[in-house]
Design a protein around this motif. Sequence first.
Motif, mmCIF file in Angstrom:
data_model
loop_
_atom_site.group_PDB
_atom_site.id
_atom_site.type_symbol
_atom_site.label_atom_id
_atom_site.label_comp_id
_atom_site.label_asym_id
_atom_site.label_seq_id
_atom_site.Cartn_x
_atom_site.Cartn_y
_atom_site.Cartn_z
ATOM 1 N N LEU A 35 -6.446 -4.170 -6.422
ATOM 2 C CA LEU A 35 -6.689 -5.351 -5.583
ATOM 3 C C LEU A 35 -7.980 -5.222 -4.779
ATOM 4 O O LEU A 35 -8.280 -6.070 -3.936
ATOM 5 N N GLY A 36 -8.721 -4.115 -4.978
ATOM 6 C CA GLY A 36 -10.058 -3.984 -4.398
ATOM 7 C C GLY A 36 -10.186 -2.993 -3.257
ATOM 8 O O GLY A 36 -11.270 -2.790 -2.732
ATOM 9 N N LEU A 37 -9.087 -2.324 -2.852
ATOM 10 C CA LEU A 37 -9.180 -1.381 -1.720
ATOM 11 C C LEU A 37 -9.786 -0.049 -2.176
ATOM 12 O O LEU A 37 -9.532 0.392 -3.298
ATOM 13 N N PRO A 38 -10.544 0.631 -1.298
ATOM 14 C CA PRO A 38 -10.962 2.001 -1.613
ATOM 15 C C PRO A 38 -9.713 2.880 -1.770
ATOM 16 O O PRO A 38 -8.703 2.649 -1.084
ATOM 17 N N ALA A 39 -9.775 3.890 -2.665
ATOM 18 C CA ALA A 39 -8.594 4.704 -2.986
ATOM 19 C C ALA A 39 -7.990 5.362 -1.743
ATOM 20 O O ALA A 39 -6.762 5.406 -1.589
ATOM 21 N N ASP A 40 -8.855 5.873 -0.832
ATOM 22 C CA ASP A 40 -8.302 6.575 0.335
ATOM 23 C C ASP A 40 -7.589 5.597 1.277
ATOM 24 O O ASP A 40 -6.578 5.942 1.892
ATOM 25 N N VAL A 41 -8.108 4.383 1.353
ATOM 26 C CA VAL A 41 -7.448 3.368 2.201
ATOM 27 C C VAL A 41 -6.115 2.969 1.577
ATOM 28 O O VAL A 41 -5.075 2.922 2.263
ATOM 29 N N ALA A 42 -6.116 2.724 0.257
ATOM 30 C CA ALA A 42 -4.875 2.338 -0.435
ATOM 31 C C ALA A 42 -3.821 3.437 -0.273
ATOM 32 O O ALA A 42 -2.634 3.164 -0.054
ATOM 33 N N SER A 43 -4.269 4.692 -0.366
ATOM 34 C CA SER A 43 -3.354 5.826 -0.247
ATOM 35 C C SER A 43 -2.748 5.908 1.155
ATOM 36 O O SER A 43 -1.533 6.033 1.323
ATOM 37 N N LYS A 44 -3.613 5.799 2.187
ATOM 38 C CA LYS A 44 -3.109 5.898 3.579
ATOM 39 C C LYS A 44 -2.162 4.747 3.898
ATOM 40 O O LYS A 44 -1.127 4.939 4.552
ATOM 41 N N LEU A 45 -2.520 3.529 3.459
ATOM 42 C CA LEU A 45 -1.650 2.367 3.710
ATOM 43 C C LEU A 45 -0.279 2.584 3.077
ATOM 44 O O LEU A 45 0.760 2.325 3.690
ATOM 45 N N THR A 46 -0.286 3.091 1.848
ATOM 46 C CA THR A 46 0.983 3.295 1.126
ATOM 47 C C THR A 46 1.819 4.384 1.791
ATOM 48 O O THR A 46 3.024 4.209 2.031
ATOM 49 N N LEU A 47 1.178 5.531 2.098
ATOM 50 C CA LEU A 47 1.931 6.667 2.663
ATOM 51 C C LEU A 47 2.543 6.323 4.013
ATOM 52 O O LEU A 47 3.711 6.630 4.273
ATOM 53 N N GLN A 48 1.746 5.678 4.879
ATOM 54 C CA GLN A 48 2.278 5.356 6.209
ATOM 55 C C GLN A 48 3.377 4.301 6.117
ATOM 56 O O GLN A 48 4.325 4.310 6.898
ATOM 57 N N THR A 49 3.244 3.395 5.125
ATOM 58 C CA THR A 49 4.286 2.388 4.917
ATOM 59 C C THR A 49 5.578 3.057 4.454
ATOM 60 O O THR A 49 6.674 2.709 4.910
ATOM 61 N N ALA A 50 5.451 4.043 3.561
ATOM 62 C CA ALA A 50 6.637 4.767 3.072
ATOM 63 C C ALA A 50 7.322 5.494 4.228
ATOM 64 O O ALA A 50 8.550 5.428 4.393
ATOM 65 N N LEU A 51 6.510 6.172 5.058
ATOM 66 C CA LEU A 51 7.060 6.905 6.197
ATOM 67 C C LEU A 51 7.733 5.946 7.185
ATOM 68 O O LEU A 51 8.877 6.174 7.617
ATOM 69 N N GLY A 52 7.030 4.848 7.516
ATOM 70 C CA GLY A 52 7.576 3.875 8.467
ATOM 71 C C GLY A 52 8.869 3.257 7.952
ATOM 72 O O GLY A 52 9.844 3.123 8.704
ATOM 73 N N ALA A 53 8.879 2.896 6.666
ATOM 74 C CA ALA A 53 10.080 2.274 6.089
ATOM 75 C C ALA A 53 11.249 3.265 6.082
ATOM 76 O O ALA A 53 12.389 2.900 6.406
ATOM 77 N N ALA A 54 10.965 4.539 5.744
ATOM 78 C CA ALA A 54 12.034 5.554 5.717
ATOM 79 C C ALA A 54 12.595 5.762 7.128
ATOM 80 O O ALA A 54 13.815 5.860 7.313
ATOM 81 N N LEU A 55 11.697 5.813 8.125
ATOM 82 C CA LEU A 55 12.166 6.013 9.505
ATOM 83 C C LEU A 55 12.986 4.808 9.975
ATOM 84 O O LEU A 55 14.022 4.966 10.633
ATOM 85 N N MET A 56 12.535 3.595 9.610
ATOM 86 C CA MET A 56 13.303 2.392 9.989
ATOM 87 C C MET A 56 14.673 2.395 9.317
ATOM 88 O O MET A 56 15.688 2.131 9.956
#
Length: 272
Positions: A193-214
């Motif tokens: 979708l056009g994001l730099p790989a490191d940005v896509a990775s950080k967005l995904t990882l933090q979303t996974a962590l946040g969703a798991a904690l919720m």
Amino acid sequence: MSKTRIAFIGAGNMAASLIGGMRAQGVDAELIRASDPGAETRERVAKEHGIKVVADNAEAVEGADVVLLAVKPQMMKSVCEALKPALKPHQLIVSIAAGITCASMRAWLGEQPLVRCMPNTPALLRQGVSGLYATADVTPDQREQAETLLSAVGIALWVDEEAHIDAVTAVSGSGPAYFFLLIEAMTAAGVKLGLPADVASKLTLQTALGAALMATGSDVDAAELRRRVTSPAGTTEAAIKSFQADGFEAIVEKALGAAAHRSAELAEQLGK
Ligand SMILES: NC(=O)C1=CN([C@@H]2O[C@H](COP(=O)(O)OP(=O)(O)OC[C@H]3O[C@@H](n4cnc5c(N)ncnc54)[C@H](OP(=O)(O)O)[C@@H]3O)[C@@H](O)[C@H]2O)C=CC1
Ligand SMILES: O=C(O)[C@@H]1CCC=N1
């Protein structure tokens, strides 16, 4: 547990995380012993955890109340058969080997009380979850010893039927890999979708962590948490509709079925 003597046979990744968890909970180093054929492994684990690590499995189990088998499944038959003469009838055997049944261990070890467990790799961070099954001759004290041991690296849950260990393996034993696969796929889709790989990775990882904690910290279930993200006719609804049109739930059910089937198949193959 505080006075329970534990011997680890095999001092690799899973054993070292269990030993680390026990030491972090204040278990005396004198109460823990391990054995491993690798000189480097012995030195590292002994230094890191302050415990005695020997080369000889029979020496490790001497005087132990609990013997935890933490070798690869393919090694279990030879390790058990070699260990049998050194065991005392009261010693509880705890196995974390995937796909090795109590019947196989009985055949190789004799009539020892047995607890079969399926932990998972987040145990390395003390965030694991394990399913435990005990044979009928395991005493309430021994059940508590096994539960306390596995609880040192996360949550321990008992199952009443040994066949359920195949289901535990499918859900939580292999489970971390499914979430890693989703992380890989979401990161790759973000890049598409056009994001730099490191940005896509950080967005995904933090979303996974946040969703798991919720999901773990909330008093409502995952379905309700999902509904709260999903605005009517919004972006999440578009994604969820796309997932479900492609049979998301059926894909997950089929994959976990394949894992459970493979677990039973491995037990058949490795148990001979
Ligand atoms: N990884 C996972 O996701 C999960 C693993 N498990 C189970 O945990 C068990 C251990 O896995 P893991 O810690 O990852 O494996 P490792 O290979 O890290 O540890 C096994 C250790 O046992 C040693 N070993 C080999 N032969 C013997 C022997 N004869 N006597 C004593 N020790 C021996 C190995 O030495 P060397 O390397 O020199 O051969 C190694 O250090 C496996 O049975 C696995 O099925 C369970 C749930 C999840
Ligand atoms: O993939 C496997 O067979 C093992 C069992 C659970 C996790 N890893």
